[in-house]
Design a protein around this motif. Structure first.
Motif, PDB file in Angstrom:
ATOM      1  N   SER A 124       0.668  -1.102  -0.067  1.00 47.92           N
ATOM      2  CA  SER A 124       0.214   0.381  -0.261  1.00 47.92           C
ATOM      3  C   SER A 124       0.727   0.997   0.045  1.00 47.92           C
ATOM      4  O   SER A 124       2.453   1.074   0.432  1.00 47.92           O
ATOM      5  CB  SER A 124      -0.899  -0.254   1.338  1.00 47.92           C
ATOM      6  OG  SER A 124       0.413   0.193   2.455  1.00 47.92           O
ATOM      7  N   ILE A 125       0.610   2.376  -1.181  1.00 44.50           N
ATOM      8  CA  ILE A 125       0.846   3.217  -0.567  1.00 44.50           C
ATOM      9  C   ILE A 125       1.192   4.200   0.415  1.00 44.50           C
ATOM     10  O   ILE A 125       2.223   4.781   1.338  1.00 44.50           O
ATOM     11  CB  ILE A 125      -0.209   4.615  -1.488  1.00 44.50           C
ATOM     12  CG1 ILE A 125       1.058   5.718  -1.631  1.00 44.50           C
ATOM     13  CG2 ILE A 125      -0.799   4.854  -0.560  1.00 44.50           C
ATOM     14  CD1 ILE A 125       0.032   7.001  -2.999  1.00 44.50           C
ATOM     15  N   ILE A 181       4.965   2.698   1.791  1.00 43.71           N
ATOM     16  CA  ILE A 181       6.184   3.002   1.477  1.00 43.71           C
ATOM     17  C   ILE A 181       6.468   4.055   2.328  1.00 43.71           C
ATOM     18  O   ILE A 181       7.547   4.829   1.939  1.00 43.71           O
ATOM     19  CB  ILE A 181       5.486   3.010  -0.768  1.00 43.71           C
ATOM     20  CG1 ILE A 181       4.664   1.860  -0.177  1.00 43.71           C
ATOM     21  CG2 ILE A 181       6.678   3.749  -0.572  1.00 43.71           C
ATOM     22  CD1 ILE A 181       5.082   1.815  -1.870  1.00 43.71           C
ATOM     23  N   GLU A 182       5.331   5.401   3.099  1.00 41.30           N
ATOM     24  CA  GLU A 182       5.695   6.526   2.416  1.00 41.30           C
ATOM     25  C   GLU A 182       6.380   6.161   4.369  1.00 41.30           C
ATOM     26  O   GLU A 182       6.591   7.062   4.755  1.00 41.30           O
ATOM     27  CB  GLU A 182       4.179   7.126   3.069  1.00 41.30           C
ATOM     28  CG  GLU A 182       3.861   8.299   3.723  1.00 41.30           C
ATOM     29  CD  GLU A 182       2.770   9.265   3.509  1.00 41.30           C
ATOM     30  OE1 GLU A 182       2.878  10.938   3.758  1.00 41.30           O
ATOM     31  OE2 GLU A 182       1.887   8.929   3.472  1.00 41.30           O
ATOM     32  N   PHE A 190      10.220   8.003  -2.877  1.00 42.98           N
ATOM     33  CA  PHE A 190       8.789   7.408  -2.597  1.00 42.98           C
ATOM     34  C   PHE A 190       8.780   7.322  -3.592  1.00 42.98           C
ATOM     35  O   PHE A 190       7.658   6.698  -4.006  1.00 42.98           O
ATOM     36  CB  PHE A 190       8.395   8.893  -2.290  1.00 42.98           C
ATOM     37  CG  PHE A 190       7.372   8.664  -1.344  1.00 42.98           C
ATOM     38  CD1 PHE A 190       6.512   8.204  -0.750  1.00 42.98           C
ATOM     39  CD2 PHE A 190       6.243   9.278  -2.277  1.00 42.98           C
ATOM     40  CE1 PHE A 190       4.758   7.203  -0.516  1.00 42.98           C
ATOM     41  CE2 PHE A 190       4.449   9.221  -2.835  1.00 42.98           C
ATOM     42  CZ  PHE A 190       4.118   8.179  -1.484  1.00 42.98           C
ATOM     43  N   ASN A 191       8.913   8.821  -4.352  1.00 45.65           N
ATOM     44  CA  ASN A 191       7.966   8.324  -5.904  1.00 45.65           C
ATOM     45  C   ASN A 191       8.704   6.915  -6.446  1.00 45.65           C
ATOM     46  O   ASN A 191       8.020   6.390  -7.085  1.00 45.65           O
ATOM     47  CB  ASN A 191       8.558   9.551  -6.087  1.00 45.65           C
ATOM     48  CG  ASN A 191       7.818  10.507  -6.140  1.00 45.65           C
ATOM     49  OD1 ASN A 191       6.708  10.901  -5.068  1.00 45.65           O
ATOM     50  ND2 ASN A 191       8.269  12.057  -6.520  1.00 45.65           N
ATOM     51  N   ASP A 238       7.656   3.949  -4.895  1.00 41.19           N
ATOM     52  CA  ASP A 238       5.741   4.019  -5.845  1.00 41.19           C
ATOM     53  C   ASP A 238       5.653   3.599  -7.418  1.00 41.19           C
ATOM     54  O   ASP A 238       4.723   2.600  -6.884  1.00 41.19           O
ATOM     55  CB  ASP A 238       5.211   5.535  -5.153  1.00 41.19           C
ATOM     56  CG  ASP A 238       3.397   5.058  -5.784  1.00 41.19           C
ATOM     57  OD1 ASP A 238       2.561   4.243  -5.121  1.00 41.19           O
ATOM     58  OD2 ASP A 238       3.039   5.607  -6.213  1.00 41.19           O
ATOM     59  N   TYR A 239       6.336   4.130  -7.902  1.00 37.93           N
ATOM     60  CA  TYR A 239       6.553   3.483  -9.960  1.00 37.93           C
ATOM     61  C   TYR A 239       6.526   2.168  -9.520  1.00 37.93           C
ATOM     62  O   TYR A 239       5.803   1.588 -10.080  1.00 37.93           O
ATOM     63  CB  TYR A 239       7.439   4.366  -9.713  1.00 37.93           C
ATOM     64  CG  TYR A 239       7.560   4.230 -11.658  1.00 37.93           C
ATOM     65  CD1 TYR A 239       6.738   4.743 -12.158  1.00 37.93           C
ATOM     66  CD2 TYR A 239       8.352   2.929 -11.880  1.00 37.93           C
ATOM     67  CE1 TYR A 239       6.757   4.740 -13.779  1.00 37.93           C
ATOM     68  CE2 TYR A 239       8.749   2.781 -12.798  1.00 37.93           C
ATOM     69  CZ  TYR A 239       8.238   3.586 -14.170  1.00 37.93           C
ATOM     70  OH  TYR A 239       7.803   3.468 -15.416  1.00 37.93           O
ATOM     71  N   ASN A 259       6.252  -0.447  -7.507  1.00 36.60           N
ATOM     72  CA  ASN A 259       5.057  -1.337  -6.806  1.00 36.60           C
ATOM     73  C   ASN A 259       3.645  -1.196  -7.719  1.00 36.60           C
ATOM     74  O   ASN A 259       3.496  -1.890  -8.068  1.00 36.60           O
ATOM     75  CB  ASN A 259       4.662  -0.649  -5.025  1.00 36.60           C
ATOM     76  CG  ASN A 259       3.701  -1.286  -4.788  1.00 36.60           C
ATOM     77  OD1 ASN A 259       3.697  -2.906  -4.608  1.00 36.60           O
ATOM     78  ND2 ASN A 259       1.995  -1.087  -4.669  1.00 36.60           N
ATOM     79  N   ASN A 260       3.777  -0.047  -8.147  1.00 35.39           N
ATOM     80  CA  ASN A 260       2.359   0.397  -9.007  1.00 35.39           C
ATOM     81  C   ASN A 260       3.091  -0.338 -10.958  1.00 35.39           C
ATOM     82  O   ASN A 260       1.913  -0.786 -11.498  1.00 35.39           O
ATOM     83  CB  ASN A 260       2.353   1.689  -9.377  1.00 35.39           C
ATOM     84  CG  ASN A 260       1.225   1.960  -8.808  1.00 35.39           C
ATOM     85  OD1 ASN A 260      -0.043   1.781  -7.894  1.00 35.39           O
ATOM     86  ND2 ASN A 260       2.049   2.839  -6.955  1.00 35.39           N
TER      87      ASN A 260
END
Length: 240
Positions: A4-5, A8-9, A60-61, A64-65, A67-68
């Motif tokens: 989940s975001i 990660i955050e 973070f970006n 997240d990238y 992961n998605n």
């Protein structure tokens, strides 16, 4: 999506609080058939290196990238245990074009009687990643295959396109892979413990240049009566 975001955050905030500069990121996926599958995200790097204000935003970006864009697609594709490692740049950016990966196909007790058909089905699904594969390792015990490890160097940017091609099976290549599986089964039936490390070159498993490792296990119960007596006498002398 298994990562989940929010998680990660939370992780990136921990990196920032501890002033850790990320040098590599490890991602692990543990598959469970009872819907309790889980993922681990494990960045590592030196502590105490000051970074610019936008460094952790980049980290973070990028996570997240990853992961998605490719991690969740890979987990949905392999549906078995998976470990990945990617390097990061000084800016916090991830090198998505070079992902070191290992797929672990475990054969539990329920599948041991029908392991050949099980591995055939696994290979059928994973064949879409064959262009990235560089080695396969077969590990067995008492004539039964226990694990198959597939090592790959993956270009993450290509994963979304490849996932859409999973229904196109290269039957000729699949036959070559399962032919190697037959070789392993033939020779492994004769060994107590065995490991075959087989290079994959141009998508084909090269059993002719494989590395093989054997092992034997010994314990005190395996000693002959006179050897046990000698060990006991030696121990008594030491304790005097």
């Amino acid at each position: 999506m298994i990562l989940s975001i929010e998680k990660i955050e939370e992780l990136v905030n921990g990196l920032k609080q501890n002033d850790i500069a990320v040098s590599e990121v490890m991602m692990e996926y543990s598959h469970r058939e009872d819907q309790n599958s889980f993922a681990l995200l494990k960045p590592r790097g030196p502590k105490g290196i000051s970074s610019r204000d936008d460094y952790y935003e980049n980290v973070f970006n990028e996570m997240d990238y990853a992961n998605n864009y490719w991690f969740h697609l890979l987990t949905n594709l392999v549906r078995t245990d998976l470990s990945l490692k990617v390097n990061t740049l000084a800016t916090g950016e991830i090198d998505h074009s070079r992902i070191s990966a290992r797929i672990n196909i475990g054969i539990d007790k329920r599948k041991k009687e029908e392991w050949y058909g099980f591995i055939y089905n696994e290979f059928s699904r994973l064949l879409v990643l064959s262009k990235f594969a560089n080695q396969v390792t077969f590990v067995g015990h008492r004539g039964t295959l226990c694990n198959v490890y597939l090592d790959l160097e993956i270009n993450g940017y290509e994963i979304p396109k490849l996932v859409n091609e999973t229904e196109k099976v290269n039957q000729q290549l699949l036959d070559q892979w399962t032919g190697v599986l037959n070789h392993v089964k033939h020779w492994a039936d004769k060994e107590q413990y065995y490991t075959y490390e087989i290079p994959i070159i141009c998508e084909k498993m090269r059993f002719d240049i494989a590395n093989q490792m054997l092992q034997v296990k010994s314990s005190k119960n395996d000693l002959l009566p006179e050897e046990k007596l000698l060990n006991r006498e030696t121990k008594e002398l030491v304790n005097r």
